[in-house]
Design a protein around this motif. Structure first.
Motif, short mmCIF file in Angstrom:
data_model
loop_
_atom_site.label_atom_id
_atom_site.label_comp_id
_atom_site.label_asym_id
_atom_site.label_seq_id
_atom_site.Cartn_x
_atom_site.Cartn_y
_atom_site.Cartn_z
N PHE A 1 0.80 -1.22 0.15
CA PHE A 1 0.14 0.05 -0.07
C PHE A 1 0.85 1.25 -0.12
CE2 PHE A 1 -2.29 3.02 2.84
CZ PHE A 1 -3.15 3.38 1.78
N MET A 2 1.83 1.22 1.08
CA MET A 2 2.82 2.58 0.88
C MET A 2 3.53 2.38 -0.34
SD MET A 2 2.34 3.98 3.93
CE MET A 2 2.07 3.55 5.39
N LEU A 3 3.97 1.39 -1.03
CA LEU A 3 4.68 1.52 -2.16
C LEU A 3 3.97 1.98 -3.33
CD1 LEU A 3 7.54 0.37 -3.32
CD2 LEU A 3 6.37 -1.74 -4.00
N ALA A 4 2.67 1.49 -3.53
CA ALA A 4 1.66 2.23 -4.46
C ALA A 4 1.55 3.62 -4.34
CB ALA A 4 0.45 1.51 -4.20
N ILE A 5 1.42 4.19 -2.95
CA ILE A 5 1.23 5.68 -2.93
C ILE A 5 2.70 6.29 -3.38
CG2 ILE A 5 1.20 7.17 -0.92
CD1 ILE A 5 -0.43 5.54 0.61
N TYR B 1 -19.22 13.21 -12.87
CA TYR B 1 -17.76 13.17 -12.59
C TYR B 1 -17.18 11.88 -12.89
CZ TYR B 1 -19.47 17.25 -9.65
OH TYR B 1 -20.01 18.27 -9.44
N ARG B 2 -16.11 11.87 -13.80
CA ARG B 2 -15.55 10.87 -14.15
C ARG B 2 -14.00 11.02 -13.82
NH1 ARG B 2 -18.95 7.99 -17.30
NH2 ARG B 2 -20.87 8.95 -18.01
N LEU B 3 -13.72 9.51 -13.63
CA LEU B 3 -11.93 9.34 -13.37
C LEU B 3 -11.36 9.92 -14.71
CD1 LEU B 3 -12.19 6.03 -11.74
CD2 LEU B 3 -11.45 7.90 -10.52
N THR B 4 -10.12 10.54 -14.23
CA THR B 4 -9.21 11.12 -15.18
C THR B 4 -8.01 9.94 -15.22
OG1 THR B 4 -7.90 12.39 -13.43
CG2 THR B 4 -9.57 13.59 -14.66
N GLU B 5 -7.13 10.12 -16.09
CA GLU B 5 -6.10 9.27 -16.38
C GLU B 5 -5.29 9.20 -14.95
OE1 GLU B 5 -2.18 8.23 -19.11
OE2 GLU B 5 -3.00 10.17 -19.26
N LYS B 6 -5.25 10.42 -14.37
CA LYS B 6 -4.39 10.36 -13.04
C LYS B 6 -5.27 9.82 -12.06
CE LYS B 6 -2.91 13.66 -9.78
NZ LYS B 6 -2.43 15.19 -9.44
N GLY B 7 -6.68 9.88 -12.11
CA GLY B 7 -7.44 9.13 -11.07
C GLY B 7 -7.65 7.80 -11.39
N ARG B 8 -7.40 7.36 -12.58
CA ARG B 8 -7.35 5.80 -12.75
C ARG B 8 -6.10 5.22 -12.32
NH1 ARG B 8 -10.04 7.89 -17.50
NH2 ARG B 8 -8.12 7.75 -18.64
N ALA B 9 -5.08 5.94 -12.37
CA ALA B 9 -3.70 5.42 -12.02
C ALA B 9 -3.52 5.36 -10.39
CB ALA B 9 -2.67 6.73 -12.50
N PHE B 10 -4.62 6.00 -9.73
CA PHE B 10 -4.58 5.53 -8.29
C PHE B 10 -5.03 4.22 -8.01
CE2 PHE B 10 -5.80 6.34 -3.83
CZ PHE B 10 -4.74 7.12 -3.43
N TYR B 11 -5.67 3.31 -9.00
CA TYR B 11 -6.01 1.92 -8.77
C TYR B 11 -5.18 1.21 -7.98
CZ TYR B 11 -8.10 -2.57 -9.54
OH TYR B 11 -8.67 -3.87 -9.23
N PRO B 12 -3.94 1.17 -8.31
CA PRO B 12 -3.07 0.16 -7.25
C PRO B 12 -2.94 0.63 -5.94
CG PRO B 12 -1.79 0.92 -9.47
CD PRO B 12 -3.06 1.71 -9.38
N VAL B 13 -3.14 1.88 -5.65
CA VAL B 13 -3.54 2.07 -4.20
C VAL B 13 -4.61 1.48 -3.44
CG1 VAL B 13 -3.45 3.96 -2.49
CG2 VAL B 13 -2.09 4.13 -4.28
N ILE B 14 -5.53 1.62 -4.52
CA ILE B 14 -7.04 1.17 -4.14
C ILE B 14 -6.93 -0.37 -3.90
CG2 ILE B 14 -9.44 0.48 -4.59
CD1 ILE B 14 -8.99 3.45 -3.89
N ALA B 15 -6.37 -1.25 -5.07
CA ALA B 15 -6.11 -2.55 -5.08
C ALA B 15 -5.25 -3.19 -3.87
CB ALA B 15 -5.22 -3.17 -6.21
N ALA B 16 -4.28 -2.43 -3.29
CA ALA B 16 -3.44 -2.91 -2.37
C ALA B 16 -4.33 -2.73 -1.13
CB ALA B 16 -2.24 -1.94 -2.03
#
Length: 308
Positions: free
Chosen positions: A80-84, A231-246
């Motif tokens: 989780f910390m690594l993904a952040i 309100y839709r996810l941007t590319e930057k927002g979608r790139a946050f998915y690894p944090v969510i997954a972790a």
């Protein structure tokens, strides 16, 4: 999931765990390292001990002195910390220069973590994963538990000075983390965010504005109803998915409900249950916490000068 989001969606929890993982565990050390009050630090330490993320160790009896050490539960937060770290490094202008370098001892290279499927080993993004509620899953049970007092944005901004500023805006608030999770599950309209999360409308509006301001969400007009904003996810927002997954994986492992998982996920490409793993982008091997070292930029500079 509500319990997980209630813990990880609090800026002080993340800051204290971050410090503890680096060996800062005495009360006075934490007070010096963080812009935190005595009472808040005391309450968060008690919470982290109660939830099994820290263990109180008495190292002196006269006078009584204690330190707080990490447990298996908090050590398991390293993905989780690594993904952040990776998200901030790639998506927050100006912050990358302040972050340390991550080095993979197994292959000898500096690396970037790549979210991958544990079954087939392929790199994945949010669009590659199908998810649905499991036996213990529902919107109601995913609302973050109020394990801490909600703090103002100004307080949050001050407290995030030692960690990751934009991550704290996205995840360092229990309602923010829940709203982002809803966005990844396809919620786009204000009224749907409000209804699904059961959050006050003023709070939903505040979080949506903050996400738009840092380009995690973009506000667009509905094609059929121009008066409706989506309100839709941007590319930057979608790139946050690894944090969510972790964070989901950590919660499913350490706070599993008796009736089963809250969310069931499958990787579309291989059809197997999705288990989030992180691989080294250099050697493509699965990363483990033991194989990762943190190299400060000043240390790297000094080493380079000595080599020359």
């Amino acid at each position: 999931m509500g319990r997980t989001l209630g813990l990880l969606g609090d800026e002080w929890t993340l800051l204290i765990v971050q410090q503890a993982l680096q060996g800062v565990g005495r009360f006075g050390q934490l007070m010096s390292a963080l812009p935190i009050s005595n009472s808040v630090l005391t309450s968060r330490l008690n919470l982290l001990v109660r939830e099994g993320l820290l263990r109180r160790h008495i190292y002196q009896t006269n006078p009584l002195r204690a330190e707080y050490v990490v447990t298996d539960r908090s050590r398991a937060l390293w993905p989780f910390m690594l993904a952040i770290w990776e998200w901030e490094r790639r998506w927050v202008p100006g912050h990358a220069e302040q972050l340390p370098t991550m080095h993979h001892e197994a292959c000898g290279h500096d690396f970037a973590p790549v979210l991958s499927c544990g079954a087939c080993g392929k790199a994945v993004e949010a669009k590659d994963i199908d998810g649905d509620w499991g036996p213990s899953g529902s919107w109601e049970r995913s609302v973050p538990e109020s394990v801490t007092r909600r703090r103002s944005d100004s307080d949050s901004a001050r407290s995030s000075a030692g960690l990751f500023p934009e991550t704290m805006m996205v995840y360092g608030n229990r309602w923010a983390s829940a709203l982002l999770g809803a966005a990844f599950r396809g919620v786009t309209r204000f009224s749907d965010f409000e209804a699904n999360l059961g959050a006050p409308p003023t709070l939903v509006a505040e979080r949506l504005r903050a996400f738009v301001a840092i380009d995690v969400l973009v506000a667009t007009q509905n094609a059929q109803r121009p008066d409706w904003a989506e309100y839709r996810l941007t590319e930057k927002g979608r790139a946050f998915y690894p944090v969510i997954a972790a964070s989901l994986q950590w919660g499913q492992e350490w706070f599993r409900a008796p009736e089963g998982p809250a969310i069931v996920q499958h990787h579309r490409a291989c059809g197997e249950s999705f288990e989030a793993t992180f691989r080294c982008d250099e050697c493509h091997e699965v990363l483990t916490g033991h194989d990762i070292t943190i190299v400060g930029r000043s240390d790297r500079t000094i080493a380079g000068e000595e080599d020359r």
